[in-house]
Design a protein around this motif. Structure first.
Motif, PDB file in Angstrom:
ATOM      1  N   TYR A 127     -33.592   6.482  35.877  1.00 42.56           N
ATOM      2  CA  TYR A 127     -32.218   6.050  36.135  1.00 42.56           C
ATOM      3  C   TYR A 127     -31.816   6.320  37.579  1.00 42.56           C
ATOM      4  N   PRO A 128     -31.136   5.357  38.190  1.00 46.52           N
ATOM      5  CA  PRO A 128     -30.620   5.612  39.539  1.00 46.52           C
ATOM      6  C   PRO A 128     -29.443   6.600  39.524  1.00 46.52           C
ATOM      7  N   PHE A 129     -28.759   6.714  38.395  1.00 46.52           N
ATOM      8  CA  PHE A 129     -27.648   7.648  38.222  1.00 46.52           C
ATOM      9  C   PHE A 129     -27.905   8.442  36.936  1.00 46.52           C
ATOM     10  N   PRO A 130     -28.838   9.388  36.997  1.00 43.60           N
ATOM     11  CA  PRO A 130     -29.264  10.100  35.783  1.00 43.60           C
ATOM     12  C   PRO A 130     -28.256  11.126  35.292  1.00 43.60           C
ATOM     13  N   TRP A 131     -28.396  11.466  34.016  1.00 45.25           N
ATOM     14  CA  TRP A 131     -27.692  12.625  33.481  1.00 45.25           C
ATOM     15  C   TRP A 131     -28.208  13.851  34.218  1.00 45.25           C
ATOM     16  N   THR A 132     -27.384  14.868  34.303  1.00 50.81           N
ATOM     17  CA  THR A 132     -27.792  16.121  34.926  1.00 50.81           C
ATOM     18  C   THR A 132     -28.361  17.065  33.874  1.00 50.81           C
ATOM     19  N   LEU A 171     -23.184   2.409  20.814  1.00 53.04           N
ATOM     20  CA  LEU A 171     -23.805   2.757  22.079  1.00 53.04           C
ATOM     21  C   LEU A 171     -23.183   1.928  23.183  1.00 53.04           C
ATOM     22  N   GLU A 172     -23.381   2.388  24.423  1.00 53.32           N
ATOM     23  CA  GLU A 172     -23.009   1.615  25.601  1.00 53.32           C
ATOM     24  C   GLU A 172     -24.292   1.301  26.352  1.00 53.32           C
ATOM     25  N   TYR A 183     -20.069   2.590  34.308  1.00 57.09           N
ATOM     26  CA  TYR A 183     -21.242   3.199  34.932  1.00 57.09           C
ATOM     27  C   TYR A 183     -21.126   3.207  36.451  1.00 57.09           C
ATOM     28  N   PRO A 184     -21.591   4.279  37.105  1.00 57.60           N
ATOM     29  CA  PRO A 184     -21.679   4.238  38.568  1.00 57.60           C
ATOM     30  C   PRO A 184     -22.768   3.250  38.969  1.00 57.60           C
ATOM     31  N   ALA A 185     -22.578   2.620  40.113  1.00 56.38           N
ATOM     32  CA  ALA A 185     -23.552   1.646  40.604  1.00 56.38           C
ATOM     33  C   ALA A 185     -23.648   1.776  42.117  1.00 56.38           C
ATOM     34  N   GLU A 186     -24.642   1.140  42.695  1.00 51.16           N
ATOM     35  CA  GLU A 186     -24.833   1.195  44.148  1.00 51.16           C
ATOM     36  C   GLU A 186     -23.580   0.767  44.900  1.00 51.16           C
ATOM     37  N   LYS A 187     -22.922  -0.247  44.402  1.00 52.77           N
ATOM     38  CA  LYS A 187     -21.694  -0.747  45.033  1.00 52.77           C
ATOM     39  C   LYS A 187     -20.544  -0.637  44.045  1.00 52.77           C
ATOM     40  N   LEU A 236     -21.452  -2.638  28.102  1.00 52.15           N
ATOM     41  CA  LEU A 236     -21.278  -3.390  26.870  1.00 52.15           C
ATOM     42  C   LEU A 236     -21.286  -2.365  25.737  1.00 52.15           C
ATOM     43  N   VAL A 237     -20.295  -2.422  24.879  1.00 48.56           N
ATOM     44  CA  VAL A 237     -20.238  -1.546  23.707  1.00 48.56           C
ATOM     45  C   VAL A 237     -20.866  -2.322  22.559  1.00 48.56           C
ATOM     46  N   MET A 238     -21.869  -1.702  21.935  1.00 47.22           N
ATOM     47  CA  MET A 238     -22.583  -2.359  20.846  1.00 47.22           C
ATOM     48  C   MET A 238     -22.521  -1.488  19.600  1.00 47.22           C
ATOM     49  N   ARG A 239     -22.557  -2.155  18.457  1.00 47.55           N
ATOM     50  CA  ARG A 239     -22.446  -1.467  17.169  1.00 47.55           C
ATOM     51  C   ARG A 239     -23.446  -2.061  16.195  1.00 47.55           C
TER      52      ARG A 239
END
Length: 158
Positions: free
Chosen positions: A30-35, A109-110, A137-141, A147-150
């Motif tokens: 992930y470019p923005f991983p969980w810590t 889930l998202e 979500y954070p992104a480069e820009k 999307l919320v899915m069920r």
């Protein structure tokens, strides 16, 4: 004559001792991983944190939160070199079964709209989009929507 045994595949609950492996995978995929703290907090809160091991190698994991009769898949990841080998499907099936056993009637889930491989597997399992979280979500820009899915677990064979 010698027999060659296939490496064992196992699903195991993850513990703080597994965090180095989990965080290594997370940081690579992930470019923005969980810590590390996100995972520590998940374990401390009693969320279901499971890993999939192929022989002795951690190939993926998921974090599942139960809330009354609903499960929320907070994170599911497969090591980059192991993607496309069916481990994601195994993890997802395991999470769905665990949610059912815990009394959940649905799982949420998202997912990033740009994460086409994840969307493909979720749709294959019958997840339906029920909403959008703007700028989730954070992104480069800036940020990217989620999307919320069920999935209604009654529709899933036990």
């Amino acid at each position: 004559m010698s027999a060659v045994l296939a490496p064992r595949l196992s699903m195991l609950p993850m513990h703080p001792a597994d965090l180095d492996e989990i965080v290594e995978i997370e940081n690579r995929v992930y470019p923005f991983p969980w810590t590390r703290t996100n995972f520590i907090d998940s374990i401390a809160c009693g969320y279901s944190v499971w890993g999939c091991r192929f022989a002795d190698e951690l190939v993926g994991y998921y974090v599942l939160m139960m809330a009354v009769d609903e499960a929320h898949l907070l994170n599911i990841s497969v090591a980059g070199k192991r993607q496309g080998m069916g481990f994601g499907a195994r993890l997802l099936r395991h999470a769905m079964r665990l949610a059912q056993l815990a009394g959940a009637t649905s799982i949420l889930l998202e997912v990033r709209p740009s994460n086409v491989p994840a969307l493909t597997i979720y749709r294959h399992f019958g997840f339906q989009q029920i909403g959008v979280r703007r700028g989730y979500y954070p992104a480069e820009k800036g940020s990217e929507d989620a999307l919320v899915m069920r999935l209604a677990l009654a529709e899933v064979a036990q």
